[in-house]
Design a protein around this motif. Structure first.
Motif, PDB file in Angstrom:
ATOM      1  N   SER A 180      43.331  50.642  73.217  1.00 51.37           N
ATOM      2  CA  SER A 180      42.287  51.240  72.394  1.00 51.37           C
ATOM      3  C   SER A 180      42.789  52.492  71.695  1.00 51.37           C
ATOM      4  O   SER A 180      42.495  52.714  70.520  1.00 51.37           O
ATOM      5  CB  SER A 180      41.068  51.596  73.247  1.00 51.37           C
ATOM      6  OG  SER A 180      40.445  50.431  73.704  1.00 51.37           O
ATOM      7  N   GLY A 219      32.909  53.201  70.779  1.00 51.06           N
ATOM      8  CA  GLY A 219      33.495  51.936  70.356  1.00 51.06           C
ATOM      9  C   GLY A 219      34.944  52.099  69.926  1.00 51.06           C
ATOM     10  O   GLY A 219      35.614  53.071  70.268  1.00 51.06           O
ATOM     11  N   HIS A 220      35.403  51.163  69.140  1.00 53.24           N
ATOM     12  CA  HIS A 220      36.796  51.131  68.693  1.00 53.24           C
ATOM     13  C   HIS A 220      36.989  51.924  67.402  1.00 53.24           C
ATOM     14  O   HIS A 220      36.098  52.007  66.576  1.00 53.24           O
ATOM     15  CB  HIS A 220      37.244  49.688  68.459  1.00 53.24           C
ATOM     16  CG  HIS A 220      37.127  48.834  69.676  1.00 53.24           C
ATOM     17  ND1 HIS A 220      37.965  48.965  70.757  1.00 53.24           N
ATOM     18  CD2 HIS A 220      36.252  47.860  69.990  1.00 53.24           C
ATOM     19  CE1 HIS A 220      37.627  48.101  71.684  1.00 53.24           C
ATOM     20  NE2 HIS A 220      36.584  47.421  71.246  1.00 53.24           N
ATOM     21  N   GLY A 243      29.391  53.516  67.737  1.00 54.34           N
ATOM     22  CA  GLY A 243      29.912  52.189  67.455  1.00 54.34           C
ATOM     23  C   GLY A 243      31.355  52.197  66.972  1.00 54.34           C
ATOM     24  O   GLY A 243      32.073  53.194  67.085  1.00 54.34           O
ATOM     25  N   ASP A 244      31.774  51.077  66.416  1.00 54.53           N
ATOM     26  CA  ASP A 244      33.132  50.897  65.903  1.00 54.53           C
ATOM     27  C   ASP A 244      33.268  51.492  64.498  1.00 54.53           C
ATOM     28  O   ASP A 244      32.305  51.517  63.730  1.00 54.53           O
ATOM     29  CB  ASP A 244      33.480  49.407  65.824  1.00 54.53           C
ATOM     30  CG  ASP A 244      33.472  48.716  67.173  1.00 54.53           C
ATOM     31  OD1 ASP A 244      33.607  49.396  68.209  1.00 54.53           O
ATOM     32  OD2 ASP A 244      33.328  47.474  67.192  1.00 54.53           O
ATOM     33  N   ASN A 266      27.958  50.762  63.769  1.00 52.54           N
ATOM     34  CA  ASN A 266      29.297  50.607  63.191  1.00 52.54           C
ATOM     35  C   ASN A 266      29.396  51.131  61.754  1.00 52.54           C
ATOM     36  O   ASN A 266      28.462  51.010  60.974  1.00 52.54           O
ATOM     37  CB  ASN A 266      29.714  49.135  63.203  1.00 52.54           C
ATOM     38  CG  ASN A 266      29.790  48.560  64.593  1.00 52.54           C
ATOM     39  OD1 ASN A 266      29.892  49.280  65.582  1.00 52.54           O
ATOM     40  ND2 ASN A 266      29.730  47.250  64.685  1.00 52.54           N
TER      41      ASN A 266
END
Length: 169
Positions: A8, A80-81, A100-101, A126
């Protein structure tokens, strides 16, 4: 778990290097971006926080990271990512925040609680951009692809794909 954390962090570094016009590549990003260092430390602290019996260790890691980077991320925060904290000094992300991502956060942005029971902090979907000095207060939801302008104060939900600016955005 540790291997997925390493993966990650590497994905975070690659995304930052690709997104930042001033970036000098993935290796330079890994070595010199405090926002990435804070997120990397958070990923480790969050693993420990989630294990419950090692919460004090998670808090020590989070505190050391905050002192080293100027970025405070509570170990309970879910991230998130590919989070990009750019020029991250004075960023504060509270315990029940969910990020979020592919989110970008600029310096001075804060996600603070309002004393609500349960979830006290923002849910950021996201692809959101949070501008410099923005304050997101309480358990609001910021929809996917939204943009929060510099200095905005957000106290209510923000619809996906919209841009909000100003006080009481």
């Amino acid at each position: 778990m540790v291997d997925s954390t390493r993966t990650s962090v590497l994905a975070d570094a690659r995304a930052i290097a690709a997104a930042d016009p001033a970036g000098q590549g993935t290796i330079a990003t890994l070595l010199s971006y405090p926002g990435l260092h804070a997120v990397a430390a958070h990923r480790i602290a969050h693993l420990l926080w989630s294990a419950r019996w090692v919460k004090p260790t998670a808090q020590v890691i989070a505190t050391a990271s905050a002192k080293a980077t100027g970025i405070t991320i509570h170990p309970g925060t879910v991230i998130g990512h590919r989070l990009f904290i750019d020029h991250g000094s004075e960023v504060v992300i509270g315990e029940t925040s969910v990020i979020g991502d592919d989110v970008t956060i600029y310096q001075g942005a804060s996600f603070v609680g309002d004393g609500s029971p349960g979830r006290r902090h923002a849910l950021v979907e996201n692809g959101v951009l949070i501008g410099s000095g923005a304050k997101v207060i309480g358990p609001v939801t910021i929809g996917a692809g939204a943009k929060i302008g510099a200095g905005a104060v957000v106290t209510g939900d923000v619809a996906a794909g919209t841009t909000v600016i100003g006080i009481e955005a």
